[in-house]
Design a protein around this motif. Structure first.
Motif, PDB file in Angstrom:
ATOM      1  N   UNK A 131       0.733  -1.105   0.072  1.00  0.00           N
ATOM      2  CA  UNK A 131      -0.065   0.069  -0.117  1.00  0.00           C
ATOM      3  C   UNK A 131       0.745   1.220  -0.018  1.00  0.00           C
ATOM      4  N   UNK A 132       1.964   1.132   0.921  1.00  0.00           N
ATOM      5  CA  UNK A 132       2.824   2.351   0.822  1.00  0.00           C
ATOM      6  C   UNK A 132       3.572   2.694  -0.376  1.00  0.00           C
ATOM      7  N   UNK A 133       3.921   1.457  -1.114  1.00  0.00           N
ATOM      8  CA  UNK A 133       4.602   1.514  -2.507  1.00  0.00           C
ATOM      9  C   UNK A 133       3.568   2.269  -3.538  1.00  0.00           C
ATOM     10  N   UNK A 134       2.301   1.790  -3.389  1.00  0.00           N
ATOM     11  CA  UNK A 134       1.332   2.394  -4.427  1.00  0.00           C
ATOM     12  C   UNK A 134       1.121   3.733  -4.201  1.00  0.00           C
ATOM     13  N   UNK A 135       1.004   4.405  -2.741  1.00  0.00           N
ATOM     14  CA  UNK A 135       1.010   5.700  -2.494  1.00  0.00           C
ATOM     15  C   UNK A 135       2.305   6.512  -3.123  1.00  0.00           C
ATOM     16  N   UNK A 136       3.507   6.112  -2.776  1.00  0.00           N
ATOM     17  CA  UNK A 136       4.433   6.731  -3.321  1.00  0.00           C
ATOM     18  C   UNK A 136       4.572   6.754  -4.409  1.00  0.00           C
ATOM     19  N   UNK A 137       4.379   5.604  -5.443  1.00  0.00           N
ATOM     20  CA  UNK A 137       4.331   5.592  -6.780  1.00  0.00           C
ATOM     21  C   UNK A 137       3.347   6.648  -7.391  1.00  0.00           C
ATOM     22  N   UNK A 138       2.241   6.834  -6.649  1.00  0.00           N
ATOM     23  CA  UNK A 138       1.109   7.988  -7.240  1.00  0.00           C
ATOM     24  C   UNK A 138       1.946   9.301  -6.948  1.00  0.00           C
ATOM     25  N   UNK A 139       2.398   9.393  -6.000  1.00  0.00           N
ATOM     26  CA  UNK A 139       3.198  10.821  -5.479  1.00  0.00           C
ATOM     27  C   UNK A 139       4.320  10.965  -6.643  1.00  0.00           C
ATOM     28  N   UNK A 140       5.033   9.931  -7.068  1.00  0.00           N
ATOM     29  CA  UNK A 140       6.199  10.237  -7.880  1.00  0.00           C
ATOM     30  C   UNK A 140       5.841  10.335  -9.342  1.00  0.00           C
ATOM     31  N   UNK A 141       4.907   9.799  -9.625  1.00  0.00           N
ATOM     32  CA  UNK A 141       4.283   9.987 -10.966  1.00  0.00           C
ATOM     33  C   UNK A 141       3.709  11.337 -11.219  1.00  0.00           C
ATOM     34  N   UNK A 142       2.954  11.983 -10.180  1.00  0.00           N
ATOM     35  CA  UNK A 142       2.183  13.026 -10.167  1.00  0.00           C
ATOM     36  C   UNK A 142       3.600  14.182 -10.347  1.00  0.00           C
ATOM     37  N   UNK A 143       4.678  14.163  -9.489  1.00  0.00           N
ATOM     38  CA  UNK A 143       5.706  14.926  -9.607  1.00  0.00           C
ATOM     39  C   UNK A 143       6.430  14.857 -11.085  1.00  0.00           C
ATOM     40  N   UNK A 144       6.521  13.689 -11.590  1.00  0.00           N
ATOM     41  CA  UNK A 144       7.027  13.445 -12.945  1.00  0.00           C
ATOM     42  C   UNK A 144       6.335  14.288 -13.928  1.00  0.00           C
ATOM     43  N   UNK A 145       5.071  14.037 -13.839  1.00  0.00           N
ATOM     44  CA  UNK A 145       4.024  14.912 -14.519  1.00  0.00           C
ATOM     45  C   UNK A 145       4.305  16.225 -14.592  1.00  0.00           C
ATOM     46  N   UNK A 155       7.340   3.772 -10.745  1.00  0.00           N
ATOM     47  CA  UNK A 155       7.604   2.503  -9.577  1.00  0.00           C
ATOM     48  C   UNK A 155       9.009   2.293  -9.038  1.00  0.00           C
ATOM     49  N   UNK A 156       9.926   2.357 -10.148  1.00  0.00           N
ATOM     50  CA  UNK A 156      11.152   2.197  -9.717  1.00  0.00           C
ATOM     51  C   UNK A 156      11.904   3.320  -8.628  1.00  0.00           C
ATOM     52  N   UNK A 157      11.493   4.434  -9.069  1.00  0.00           N
ATOM     53  CA  UNK A 157      12.048   5.681  -8.305  1.00  0.00           C
ATOM     54  C   UNK A 157      11.097   5.444  -6.879  1.00  0.00           C
ATOM     55  N   UNK A 158       9.890   4.985  -6.832  1.00  0.00           N
ATOM     56  CA  UNK A 158       9.205   4.976  -5.920  1.00  0.00           C
ATOM     57  C   UNK A 158       9.740   3.513  -4.770  1.00  0.00           C
ATOM     58  N   UNK A 159      10.138   2.772  -5.482  1.00  0.00           N
ATOM     59  CA  UNK A 159      10.702   1.475  -4.872  1.00  0.00           C
ATOM     60  C   UNK A 159      12.103   2.065  -4.033  1.00  0.00           C
ATOM     61  N   UNK A 160      12.863   2.864  -4.864  1.00  0.00           N
ATOM     62  CA  UNK A 160      13.909   3.240  -4.098  1.00  0.00           C
ATOM     63  C   UNK A 160      13.909   4.311  -3.122  1.00  0.00           C
ATOM     64  N   UNK A 161      12.740   5.077  -3.023  1.00  0.00           N
ATOM     65  CA  UNK A 161      12.561   5.950  -1.846  1.00  0.00           C
ATOM     66  C   UNK A 161      12.097   5.141  -0.819  1.00  0.00           C
ATOM     67  N   UNK A 162      11.285   4.186  -0.933  1.00  0.00           N
ATOM     68  CA  UNK A 162      10.856   3.146   0.333  1.00  0.00           C
ATOM     69  C   UNK A 162      11.941   2.370   0.963  1.00  0.00           C
ATOM     70  N   UNK A 163      12.740   2.032  -0.032  1.00  0.00           N
ATOM     71  CA  UNK A 163      13.907   1.114   0.418  1.00  0.00           C
ATOM     72  C   UNK A 163      15.023   2.235   1.093  1.00  0.00           C
ATOM     73  N   UNK A 164      15.091   3.273   0.769  1.00  0.00           N
ATOM     74  CA  UNK A 164      15.842   4.292   1.483  1.00  0.00           C
ATOM     75  C   UNK A 164      15.068   4.630   3.009  1.00  0.00           C
ATOM     76  N   UNK A 165      13.720   4.652   3.079  1.00  0.00           N
ATOM     77  CA  UNK A 165      13.182   4.870   3.935  1.00  0.00           C
ATOM     78  C   UNK A 165      13.261   3.850   5.222  1.00  0.00           C
ATOM     79  N   UNK A 166      13.266   2.643   4.684  1.00  0.00           N
ATOM     80  CA  UNK A 166      13.172   1.519   5.586  1.00  0.00           C
ATOM     81  C   UNK A 166      14.893   1.434   6.079  1.00  0.00           C
TER      82      UNK A 166
END
Length: 211
Positions: A131-145, A155-166
């Motif tokens: 769920x967290x990854x889905x939320x971050x992906x939406x935020x990143x996609x909007x920022x890219x747009x 999705x790849x950028x979001x996964x990197x953000x989540x990995x950095x957080x954890x």
């Protein structure tokens, strides 16, 4: 049948008590007796509301996820632009300002360790991470747009953000005074912004190219 408000309040007290105990002593040392003592309750009441310690842990995962979502909602109220909302999300998760909860971070790290060991915990933990990854992906996609960048890499950028957080959560719990104060939110924001800036331009619609 829905639980009564009193039952929900008592379960929340017990769940909060587990958070405090495992943040300070670890999950293995969190006994029903220690949880009851922290909550100011008799051990029998713990067993009345939860079958076992694992069930309290599963409740804690849900509670921490909701706390994180609530903090993000408060911080992002003033963020209108997509990039600002992404920054607000990272500040909510990693910032040291109002609402920061070191005990919650420590408890989350313990939960991630138990997710490796316990299948039931892994299932709930994985659901929250998804769920967290889905939320971050939406935020990143909007920022890219917003920057007219190709959103397919979101999705790849979001996964990197989540990995950095954890990883930051783990370091903050396992070390004391080693990492620079406030580094995590800044590092995550820098990573996200650099990744977004490095993304290729958004593709034009094929019909527009033909015209």
């Amino acid at each position: 049948m829905a639980r009564s408000p009193n039952t929900e309040a008592r379960r929340a007290e017990i769940t909060q008590a587990l958070l405090t105990v495992i943040a300070r002593h670890g999950y293995e040392k969190a006994t029903i007796q220690s949880i009851a003592s922290q909550a100011g309750l008799a051990p029998g009441l713990i067993h009345y509301h939860f079958k076992n310690k694992q069930e309290i842990l599963l409740s804690l995962i849900d509670m921490l996820a909701e706390v994180a979502r609530s903090r993000f909602a408060r911080i992002c109220d003033a963020a209108a632009a997509p990039g600002q909302r992404l920054d607000a999300y990272l500040e909510a998760r990693l910032g040291m300002g109002e609402g920061a909860a070191p005990d919650a971070v420590a408890a989350w790290v313990m939960i991630s360790a138990e997710a490796v060991r316990q299948e039931e915990v892994r299932a709930v933990y994985s659901q929250v991470i998804a769920q967290e990854l889905g939320m971050v992906t939406e935020l990143v996609a909007a920022a890219l747009g917003e920057q007219q960048r190709d959103s397919r890499g979101a999705p790849t950028i979001a996964a990197g953000v989540l990995a950095l957080m954890e990883g930051a959560f783990g370091l903050s719990s396992a070390t004391t005074g080693v990492m620079p104060a406030g580094y995590a939110a800044k590092a995550a924001k820098d990573y996200a912004q650099l990744s977004i800036s490095a993304a290729p331009p958004a593709r034009r619609d094929s019909r527009k190219r033909k015209s």
